[in-house]
Design a protein around this motif. Structure first.
Motif, short mmCIF file in Angstrom:
data_model
loop_
_atom_site.label_atom_id
_atom_site.label_comp_id
_atom_site.label_asym_id
_atom_site.label_seq_id
_atom_site.Cartn_x
_atom_site.Cartn_y
_atom_site.Cartn_z
N ALA A 46 0.86 -1.20 0.00
CA ALA A 46 0.00 0.00 0.00
C ALA A 46 0.88 1.24 0.00
CB ALA A 46 -0.91 -0.02 1.22
N TYR A 47 1.48 1.55 -1.15
CA TYR A 47 2.30 2.76 -1.25
C TYR A 47 1.39 3.98 -1.06
CZ TYR A 47 5.29 -0.55 -3.81
OH TYR A 47 6.02 -1.64 -4.20
N GLN A 48 2.01 5.07 -0.63
CA GLN A 48 1.24 6.30 -0.41
C GLN A 48 0.41 6.70 -1.64
OE1 GLN A 48 3.30 10.27 -0.01
NE2 GLN A 48 3.10 9.74 2.15
N SER A 49 1.03 6.63 -2.81
CA SER A 49 0.34 7.11 -4.01
C SER A 49 -0.82 6.21 -4.42
CB SER A 49 1.33 7.24 -5.17
OG SER A 49 1.94 6.01 -5.38
N VAL A 50 -0.82 4.97 -3.96
CA VAL A 50 -1.90 4.04 -4.32
C VAL A 50 -3.23 4.56 -3.78
CG1 VAL A 50 -2.83 1.73 -3.87
CG2 VAL A 50 -0.45 2.00 -4.59
N PHE A 51 -3.22 5.06 -2.55
CA PHE A 51 -4.47 5.54 -1.94
C PHE A 51 -5.08 6.67 -2.78
CE2 PHE A 51 -2.30 3.66 1.77
CZ PHE A 51 -3.28 2.74 2.13
N VAL A 71 1.06 -3.97 10.79
CA VAL A 71 0.67 -4.10 9.39
C VAL A 71 -0.83 -4.31 9.31
CG1 VAL A 71 0.97 -5.42 7.25
CG2 VAL A 71 2.86 -5.28 8.86
N ARG A 72 -1.48 -3.57 8.41
CA ARG A 72 -2.90 -3.81 8.17
C ARG A 72 -3.06 -4.33 6.75
NH1 ARG A 72 -6.23 1.51 9.64
NH2 ARG A 72 -4.86 2.27 7.99
N LEU A 73 -4.02 -5.23 6.59
CA LEU A 73 -4.33 -5.69 5.25
C LEU A 73 -5.64 -5.03 4.85
CD1 LEU A 73 -3.09 -7.61 3.19
CD2 LEU A 73 -4.65 -9.36 4.00
N MET A 74 -5.63 -4.39 3.70
CA MET A 74 -6.83 -3.68 3.24
C MET A 74 -7.28 -4.28 1.92
SD MET A 74 -5.53 0.10 3.92
CE MET A 74 -6.31 0.92 5.24
N GLN A 75 -8.56 -4.14 1.64
CA GLN A 75 -9.04 -4.71 0.38
C GLN A 75 -9.69 -3.65 -0.50
OE1 GLN A 75 -11.05 -8.46 0.57
NE2 GLN A 75 -11.80 -8.30 -1.53
N THR A 76 -9.36 -3.71 -1.78
CA THR A 76 -9.99 -2.85 -2.76
C THR A 76 -10.19 -3.67 -4.04
OG1 THR A 76 -9.81 -0.73 -3.91
CG2 THR A 76 -7.76 -1.91 -3.57
N TRP A 86 -5.52 -7.02 -2.39
CA TRP A 86 -5.16 -6.79 -1.01
C TRP A 86 -3.96 -5.85 -0.97
CZ3 TRP A 86 -6.04 -12.59 -0.69
CH2 TRP A 86 -7.31 -12.86 -0.13
N LEU A 87 -4.09 -4.81 -0.15
CA LEU A 87 -3.01 -3.84 0.00
C LEU A 87 -2.34 -4.08 1.34
CD1 LEU A 87 -5.03 -0.66 -1.10
CD2 LEU A 87 -3.39 -1.95 -2.49
N VAL A 88 -1.04 -4.24 1.33
CA VAL A 88 -0.30 -4.46 2.56
C VAL A 88 0.13 -3.10 3.09
CG1 VAL A 88 1.74 -5.53 3.58
CG2 VAL A 88 0.48 -6.71 1.76
#
Ligand code: ADP
Ligand code: GLC
Length: 491
Positions: A46-51, A71-76, A86-88
């Motif tokens: 999950a790089y900054q620019s990805v958000f 670490v959080r796992l996020m889903q998009t 999944w974004l690490v």
């Protein structure tokens, strides 16, 4: 065909983040696999620019810690598709601006080993269904050194999924020193030349090359080449040793993003039936680059990372000769400062014929594909290369060296291929300046015959570079990896 659960692991994925062709592949192959009915998830940092690229905030689906870092796992979802991503999210390592691998001065981030170790460990947790996601893949598909440790870390696990490791570029191996190895909390077992040690250093890529159930690379020719000292980057003996597990599958391209009939970046859209409209893009490109607008000159285009691999110096050294012909050259690229400076200097010297834009510009890359007559790729090696395929789709004939995927995707123009209606571009005899110069001469010869040139353009535009065939080959490879994973090892 049985459907497979696939975890596709990549350090860059288009359109969320891209530095090169790996992102294009990671953004299109999973989509093709999903369309075939497979259950595919992508996992990436999950790089900054990805958000900033996401319309909706991603959902948090797991909270954990790795090597003591939260670490959080996020889903998009991958934009434009239904592929889950999944974004690490490990802020310590990924919440920073800029390039995923390099700092502001162009040097590798000093903590790259830890960054991609954390990423790899989280991939392993998902692979072993230890993240509370209630999903375990049949296949973990790793790509390049950033995910190379995954097959090594999974090796000893009893209920592990099968692993596939794809080499997109053997020149980048993720090599660090012994001290770094010690920070990784790996057992000393791995410090051995048959495992992760490489000449007293610690190699991420060896994790993939030694431990993956199956290894592949992105063209059949490169799969052969990397087993030789000339192209093996020191890994040729290991690859020869594993050659019964090594294969080549040519990349496909995203035919929706790269379609001259619908491309919003063009001055004028066109297709095979109104190929004449392509000229409007040539004029727009000449205008953009402040070159004289002239339909008659042969307009050469190049879009590239500026690295030794890409043979920029080979092109640079013949420019003083090339400009004696009715030729213009437009270049878009960024990378090594020495190439950036040399290119700028050359353009100042020949302002009527050579024009250079340094930087990364997605939209201009599309216009160059559409507006050039010829696309030049003088690569010293090229695992696959995507631009020569984009070019053909845009009716822009590629000039390429006879290596890797360039060799596998371009059919050289000669009397035989012209007769058979299979010619699509120009292949150099050797990777040399003389050969490049001679090939540009050859292209000029064909360009002066408008009807032959147009018929070759039409054949090039007809080529099928979609993912369909290659995605089918990947599912076969996954099947083989699953069989290998379950086979008892007999020495
Ligand atoms: P590599 O991955 O070795 O850089 P590929 O040919 O596989 O080479 O893919 C490169 C991709 O990156 C292509 O989509 C190309 O258009 C794109 N690209 C490279 N440099 C630039 C740039 N300066 N601006 C825009 N796109 C670029
Ligand atoms: C690498 C290679 C390139 C290939 C791309 C995608 O960056 O240099 O040849 O097309 O990966 O596989």
């Amino acid at each position: 065909m049985s459907t497979q659960r696939i975890l596709f692991c990549s350090s860059e994925v288009y359109p969320l983040i891209k530095t090169g062709g790996l992102a294009d592949v990671a953004g299109s192959l999973p989509h093709a696999l999903k369309k075939m009915g497979h259950d595919v998830h992508i996992v990436m940092p999950a790089y900054q620019s990805v958000f900033k690229k996401l319309k909706l905030a991603p959902k948090i689906c797991a909270d954990t810690s790795i090597l003591n870092y939260p670490v959080r796992l996020m889903q998009t979802t991958l934009p434009g598709t239904r592929v889950p991503v999944w974004l690490v999210d490990c802020p310590e390592f990924f919440n920073r601006p800029g390039n995923p691998y390099l700092d502001e001065s162009g040097d590798p981030w000093p903590d790259n080993a830890l960054r991609f170790m954390v990423f790899s460990r989280l991939i392993c947790s998902i692979a072993l269904n230890q993240c509370g996601l209630n999903w375990q893949p049949d296949i973990v598909h790793c790509n390049d050194w950033q995910t190379g440790l995954v097959p090594a870390l999974l090796e000893e696990e009893k209920s592990r999924p099968a692993t596939v490791f794809t080499i997109h570029n053997l020149a980048y191996q993720g090599v660090f020193d012994r001290n770094t190895f010690e920070q990784m909390q790996l057992t000393d077992y791995f410090w051995h030349y048959e495992r992760l040690e490489y000449y007293n250093h610690f190699s991420f890529i060896k994790g993939g090359l030694v431990y993956a159930d199956r290894i592949n690379t992105v063209s059949p020719k490169y799969a052969q080449e990397i087993q030789t000292p000339e192209f093996g980057h020191g890994m040729q003996d290991l690859l020869l040793h594993r050659s019964n597990k090594l294969s080549g599958i040519i990349n496909g391209i995203d035919i929706k993003t790269w379609n001259p009939g619908t491309d919003e970046h063009l001055a004028k859209k066109y297709n095979r039936n109104n190929i004449k409209d392509k000229i409007n893009n040539k004029r727009a490109l000449q205008t953009h680059y402040s070159l004289p607008v002239d339909d008659k000159v042969l307009l050469l285009g190049l879009v590239s990372r500026l690295a030794e691999q890409k043979g920029i110096d080979i092109l640079l050294s013949i420019i003083p000769e090339v400009i004696n012909h009715p030729v213009q050259l437009v270049i878009l690229g960024s990378g090594e400062k020495s190439y950036e400076q040399a290119l700028k200097k050359t353009s100042l010297k020949f302002p009527k014929q050579v024009s250079v834009q340094i930087g990364y510009d997605e939209s201009l890359a599309h216009l160059i594909e559409a507006g050039s007559d010829v696309f030049v790729m003088p690569s010293r090696f090229e695992p696959c290369g995507l631009n020569q395929m984009y070019s053909q789709r845009y009716g822009t004939l590629p000039i390429v060296t006879p290596v890797g995927g360039l060799h596998d995707t371009v059919t050289d123009i000669n009397s035989e291929t012209l007769e058979q209606n299979t010619a699509t571009g120009f292949i150099l005899e050797n990777v040399t300046e003389a050969s490049l110069l001679q090939t540009i001469d050859r292209a000029l010869g064909y360009f002066s015959d408008n009807s032959t040139w147009t018929s070759i353009m039409k054949i090039a535009m007809k080529q099928d570079f979609s993912w369909e065939k290659s995605a089918g080959k990947y599912t076969q490879l996954y099947q083989q990896a699953i069989l290998d994973n379950h086979k008892p090892v007999i020495d």
